[in-house]
Enzyme design. Sequence first.
Site, PDB file in Angstrom:
ATOM      1  CB  ALA A 241       0.186 -17.458 -22.306  1.00 24.39           C
ATOM      2  N   GLY A 242       2.409 -18.606 -25.020  1.00 22.44           N
ATOM      3  CA  GLY A 242       3.560 -18.995 -25.359  1.00 22.44           C
ATOM      4  C   GLY A 242       4.524 -17.907 -26.387  1.00 22.44           C
ATOM      5  CD  GLU A 357     -18.050 -21.859 -11.646  1.00 24.86           C
ATOM      6  OE1 GLU A 357     -18.736 -22.847 -12.054  1.00 24.86           O
ATOM      7  OE2 GLU A 357     -17.052 -21.641 -12.435  1.00 24.86           O
ATOM      8  CB  CYS A 358     -18.122 -18.696  -5.487  1.00 26.15           C
ATOM      9  SG  CYS A 358     -17.725 -19.206  -3.850  1.00 26.15           S
ATOM     10  CB  CYS A 371     -19.091 -15.616  -3.383  1.00 26.63           C
ATOM     11  SG  CYS A 371     -17.298 -15.675  -3.242  1.00 26.63           S
ATOM     12  CD  GLU A 397     -15.467 -22.449  -7.290  1.00 27.92           C
ATOM     13  OE1 GLU A 397     -15.665 -22.250  -6.244  1.00 27.92           O
ATOM     14  OE2 GLU A 397     -16.439 -22.742  -8.227  1.00 27.92           O
ATOM     15  CG  ASP A 431      -8.273 -12.054  -8.541  1.00 28.96           C
ATOM     16  OD1 ASP A 431      -8.514 -13.062  -9.616  1.00 28.96           O
ATOM     17  OD2 ASP A 431      -8.763 -11.450  -7.928  1.00 28.96           O
ATOM     18  NE  ARG A 433     -11.686 -13.090  -9.187  1.00 25.13           N
ATOM     19  CZ  ARG A 433     -11.915 -12.497  -8.316  1.00 25.13           C
ATOM     20  NH1 ARG A 433     -13.359 -12.679  -8.248  1.00 25.13           N
ATOM     21  NH2 ARG A 433     -11.457 -11.692  -7.490  1.00 25.13           N
TER      22      ARG A 433
END
Length: 509
Positions: A241-242, A357-358, A371, A397, A431, A433
């Site tokens: 992300a540049g 995913e957890c 979760c 995660e 967050d 995600r």
Amino acid sequence: MMDSALYHPRIFFAHSFINGLYSSPRFANTCWRLVSRSSWEIKASENSDRNVFDENPVRKTDGSLFDSASFETVDAEITPETDDFFVSDAEGDPDCPTQGYSSIELALQALRKGKFVIVVDDETGDVEGNLIMAATLTSPKDIAFLIKNGSGIVSVGMKKENLERLSLTLMSPEMEDEDSSAPTFTITVDAKSGTSTGVSASDRAMTVLALSSLDAKPDDFRRPGHVFPLKYRDGGVLRRAGHTEASVDLMILAGLRPLSVLSAILDQEDGSMASLPYMKKLATEHDIPIVSLTDLIRYRRKRDKLVERITVSRLPTKWGLFQAYCYRSKLDGTENIALVKGNVGNGEDILVRVHSECLTGDIFGSARCDCGNQLDLAMELIEKEGRGVVVYLRGHEGRGIGLGHKLRAYNLQDEGHDTVQANVELGLSIDSREYGIGAQMLRDIGVRTMRLMTNNPAKFTGLKGYGLAVVGRVPVVTPITKENRRYMETKRKKMGHIYISDNNDQPLA
């Protein structure tokens, strides 16, 4: 009754006996309750002969049921649904710009006309903005404007193949590491033909155009010089992300050759990096579109094919028979799985759970979160429905911070921080995600409209705009325990998760 800060004492749960977890017949056979505003109805089983509960439930030290280790799931005989998640249609559209920014489409139009665009990399923290334009359309006047309002360093974003064609090697070979977040400068250059010292706006414009030429050869340039080629990382903003990646991505999306001119914007008063208000003022004064790098990432995620299906296999589970679809991310090679029940058919009105995913909750039964319970409940409800999809996304995660950071956050929570404060204390996103991968998996499976099992508005909006329509929401209601009560209360208060009020019959927004 249940030790809960979120649920009214009269609310009951009919607990499914999943994973051998214990429950109480007395608790399960309480009366049903209708939650009026959202048309949710959770009803206890009226069949007293149904043997789904442990005959010897564990009790608290005071004799009451459900100690702090109990985290049973809910048996919802009537699937609780709502049509509204209290967000606008535009909020989840990847083409809808962040408030205060221009749309990506407007930026592409400007670039095609040989105009500048401002790209801002972080609209919430320490910002950096770059002026960019198409290298192939550059004029001396444009370079003069860039030098006046930028850092004085004129860079050209280029793909690897163009750099190799011109024998432009990196200044620091160690920056070749694809995992590095730093920009990758090559040896600086000046065009030999049509330039004098190489420092004037006219000379630098000539060098930019020479770098853009398909006929250019390595011998056409002096080294070092006054123009700074930058290596674009394959994958663009979806990989790094540049500003280099953002500028070249925008050229490609605009249908131009993948070469950009860019320079960081400075405050002309004190020479510091320009603030966001400063950049917005500059954009307004010169009629320059200003776009968020985050918006560009969302725009690309909607259009690029990010996953490939690897295989499909029959997967018997304790809930029933599912088909397991494995997908590999084209960005980083991560493999994700989707479990499909029944025939998706026309893809309409599919019950869907997109699960992050957890490891601690899903595998080890952590009582700190809900979760694992949510995943169990989703599998059970889809099995009962006979048709549905569970998408299991890896790399999520700890809401995207990773396992190690999540465990560090747990230590801070034990010291008194809540789940949001702990992330902030660690300097991490609350967050991070992103659900584009999951959305593309659902599209490939054939889902078109879905009833989404979630309490999280961000998940709802994160799946919209990918050719998917969310036609209803199914709350994932699981018990609150002593260990996870504060965690869930924080999600409700600070992250907008919707549960049932402890004081009334209204959903919490």
